[in-house]
Design an enzyme around this catalytic site. Structure first.
Site, mmCIF file in Angstrom:
data_model
loop_
_atom_site.group_PDB
_atom_site.id
_atom_site.type_symbol
_atom_site.label_atom_id
_atom_site.label_comp_id
_atom_site.label_asym_id
_atom_site.label_seq_id
_atom_site.Cartn_x
_atom_site.Cartn_y
_atom_site.Cartn_z
ATOM 1 N N ASP A 163 0.032 62.719 78.840
ATOM 2 C CA ASP A 163 -0.821 62.482 77.494
ATOM 3 C C ASP A 163 -0.075 61.892 76.540
ATOM 4 O OD1 ASP A 163 -3.174 62.799 75.759
ATOM 5 O OD2 ASP A 163 -2.110 64.182 74.755
ATOM 6 N N GLU B 268 -0.110 57.766 80.045
ATOM 7 C CA GLU B 268 -1.308 57.571 79.264
ATOM 8 C C GLU B 268 -0.869 56.715 78.400
ATOM 9 O OE1 GLU B 268 -2.936 57.122 76.192
ATOM 10 O OE2 GLU B 268 -2.755 59.179 75.592
ATOM 11 N N ASP C 124 -12.025 60.889 76.261
ATOM 12 C CA ASP C 124 -12.247 60.554 74.761
ATOM 13 C C ASP C 124 -13.165 59.303 74.424
ATOM 14 O OD1 ASP C 124 -10.464 62.373 74.062
ATOM 15 O OD2 ASP C 124 -8.781 61.254 74.226
#
Length: 512
Positions: A296, A343, A396
Site C-alpha cells: 500500500d 500500489e 477505494d
C-alpha cells in the site's frame, strides 16, 4: 511477481455471506475458492486480515502481525468440538448486506471465550502441545500482542493513557501485568492459534485449487497498536509516547488541505541501523499467509509526506526521502525474490518508478482513472505493459456501474470518452461493467483483478470504502442470493473471457 498471464477477483473475507453477521474462514470461503477455480481464476485478492481499528478499518489495525478473531468461523469451531450446536442456536438475526460491527463483536467474542474454556478443560495433550508450539514459534510478536490486547481490554483509551509503568514498558510493571492477566493473555494467544489453523486450512484448499492469495500490506501502522507500543524507538514519538510527526499526503486536485492520516512515522535511521529487522519480520509473517503482497502507498518507500503532529491538516507538511532501495535490498537478501505488487496510484515520481524497476515490482492501473485525462494515461489499456496489474476499480473506488451513473459535471466528459474507447452503443451501457472487464482481459497486462461488485454489476451502495469519509466504510457484504447469482451466469461469462484471452494455463479456446 512470478505469475503467468491470469486473472482473479477482489473480495474481502468480511464480505462473504455468513449467518453470524460477518464473513469468516468457514464454508462460504471454501465455496468462493471453488467458484474462483471453476471460473478459471488464479488469484483471490483481499484486504488486510488483522484486527480492525478506528472506524472498523483493516488499515488501522492494533497489530500488523495478528489475525482478526472476528474472522474465525463458529461452524469450524463446532466441527472441532470447541463449540456445540446449542452454542450457535438462537443467533441474532443479522443483516445480510453489511457488517454491523457493534452487534457482531458482542455476539462473537463470547463464543470465542467459550471455545477457549472448552479447550482448557477438554483438549488432549497433543492439542495443548500444538498450542504451545505455536506460541513458541511466534513469540517474537505474539507475546507482546497478547499482553497488549489483554491490557487494552482492561484499560480505557490508547496505551499512552495507561499507568506509566505499562505505557513505558517498565519490566516490573509488565511482569505484574502478565501475572495478573495471565488468563486473558492466554486467551488472546489461543485465538491467534485458532486463526492460524483456520487460515492455513483455507490456504491449503486454495493451493489445491491452484489459487494464489493476494494480500495487502498497509504502509503504516496505527499508533494505538502493539507494534508501536512494543517498539516505540522505531517511530517518531515524544517522551509521553505521542507522535511528533504523522503520515499523510499533500494537497492535490481532490483535497485542498491534503489528507492527514495521523499514523506515526518510522524512524528510518534506526530501522536501517539494525538491517530493517522489523520490516523483514513483518513481510516474512505476511508471506506465511499470502502468496503475493500488495504494498500500500508504495511511493512512501521513496519519499513520504511528513506532517507535524500538531497540525490539523496536511497542508504544512514536507517531503522526506525514505531508504526504499536499502530496505528492499535487505528484505530480498533475507527472504529471496519478493512476490510484491506496488500500489503506485496517485502522483508518482521518477524515483518511485526507478525503485519499482530496480526490484522488478509491477504497478497498478485502474480503468476508472483512465478516462479523466488524455490518451497518454497509464490507466488506459493501450498503454499497459505486461507487468501491469489491471483493475476495473479497487476497494477505494466506486463500483464501475456506480461510477458510470455519477451525476457530476466531470463525468459528462469521462462518459463520452469511455463510450468511444469501449465502443459502446446506447443499448450496451446497461452492461458497462462487462465491457470494462472484457477490455482489461484482452490487454497485455499479466494480471487482471476485478472486484466482485463489478462482476455482478452492482451500484454505489456496494462500495467498500470512500476515502475521507469518517464512518460507514468497510461494511459491505455479498448477500446470499447475490452469491448464488455469482455462481451462475457471471461465473460462466468470467470463465469464457478468461479462456478467450489466454488467461488460463492450458490456453484452450472457450467452449462453443
Amino acid at each position: 511477481m512470478d505469475l503467468p498471464r491470469c486473472s482473479g477477483l477482489l473480495l474481502h473475507v468480511t464480505s462473504l455471506p455468513s449467518r453470524f453477521g460477518i464473513g469468516d474462514l468457514g464454508p462460504a470461503a471454501y465455496r468462493f475458492a471453488d467458484l474462483l477455480a471453476g471460473a478459471r481464476q488464479r488469484v483471490w485478492q483481499m484486504l488486510p486480515v488483522g484486527p480492525v481499528g478506528l472506524g472498523h478499518s483493516p488499515y488501522a489495525s492494533p497489530s500488523t502481525f495478528a489475525g482478526n478473531p472476528l474472522l474465525l468461523s463458529p461452524d469450524v469451531l463446532r466441527d472441532e468440538g470447541l463449540l456445540h450446536a446449542d452454542d450457535l442456536a438462537g443467533a441474532p438475526a443479522f443483516a445480510d448486506d453489511h457488517v454491523d460491527f457493534e452487534r457482531v463483536a458482542p455476539y462473537k467474542y463470547p463464543l470465542l471465550e467459550r471455545a477457549f474454556d472448552r479447550f482448557e478443560a477438554h483438549a488432549d495433550d497433543a492439542a495443548h502441545a500444538a498450542f504451545e508450539g505455536f506460541c513458541e514459534a511466534h513469540a517474537a510478536w505474539l507475546d507482546d500482542y497478547a499482553l497488549f490486547a489483554a491490557l487494552r481490554d482492561a484499560h480505557e483509551g490508547g496505551w499512552t493513557g495507561w499507568p506509566d509503568g505499562l505505557a513505558r514498558r517498565d519490566a516490573d510493571a509488565l511482569a505484574r501485568a502478565r501475572e495478573a492477566l495471565a488468563r486473558p493473555v492466554q486467551r488472546h494467544a489461543f485465538w491467534q492459534f485458532l486463526f492460524e489453523r483456520q487460515w492455513q486450512a483455507l490456504r491449503a484448499h486454495c493451493r489445491r485449487r491452484r489459487l494464489h492469495l493476494l494480500g495487502d500490506l498497509p504502509i503504516y501502522v496505527a499508533h494505538d497498536s502493539a507494534d508501536v507500543w512494543a517498539d516505540p524507538a522505531l517511530f517518531h514519538l515524544d517522551e509521553a509516547g505521542n507522535p511528533t510527526v504523522v503520515a499523510g499526503v499533500p494537497p492535490d486536485y481532490f483535497s485542498a488541505t491534503g489528507q492527514r492520516w495521523g499514523n506515526p512515522l518510522y524512524r528510518w535511521d534506526r530501522m536501517q541501523h539494525d538491517g530493517f529487522a522489523w520490516w523483514i519480520r513483518r513481510i516474512e509473517a505476511a508471506l506465511r499467509r499470502f502468496d503475493l503482497l500488495r504494498l500500500d502507498h508504495f511511493r512512501a518507500f521513496a519519499a513520504f509526506w511528513e506532517v507535524p503532529a500538531e497540525e490539523e491538516t496536511a497542508i504544512r507538511g514536507r517531503w522526506v526521502e525514505a531508504p526504499g532501495e536499502a530496505l528492499f535490498e535487505h528484505v530480498e537478501s533475507a527472504l529471496g525474490r519478493l512476490p510484491l505488487l506496488a500500489e503506485n496510484l496517485g502522483l508518482i515520481t521518477d524515483e518511485v518508478t526507478a525503485l519499482m524497476a530496480r526490484f522488478a515490482l509491477p504497478g497498478m492501473a485502474v480503468l476508472q482513472f483512465g478516462f479523466g485525462g488524455d490518451a497518454g494515461s497509464e490507466h488506459l489499456p493501450h498503454n499497459y505493459t505486461p507487468e501491469t496489474a489491471a483493475y476495473t476499480g479497487t476497494h477505494d473506488n466506486d463500483t464501475l456501474v456506480g461510477w458510470w451513473r455519477l451525476e457530476a459535471e466531470h463525468m459528462t466528459r469521462q462518459r463520452a470518452y469511455a463510450r468511444h474507447y469501449l465502443g459502446l452503443r446506447p443499448e450496451d451501457e446497461r452492461e458497462v461493467h462487462w465491457h470494462g472487464i472484457r477490455l482489461l482481459m484482452a490487454s497485455v497486462a499479466r494480471l487482471v483483478v476485478t472486484p466482485v461488485q463489478d462482476v455482478l454489476g452492482l451500484g454505489s451502495d456496494a462500495r467498500m470504502n470512500t476515502p475521507g469519509r469518517a464512518s460507514g466504510n468497510w461494511t459491505w457484504r455479498l448477500r446470499p442470493d447475490a452469491f448464488e447469482r455469482l455462481e451462475g451466469e457471471p461465473a460462466r461469462r468470467l470463465r469464457t473471457l478468461t479462456q478467450t484471452y489466454g488467461r488460463t494455463e492450458d490456453r484452450q479456446p472457450p467452449p462453443d
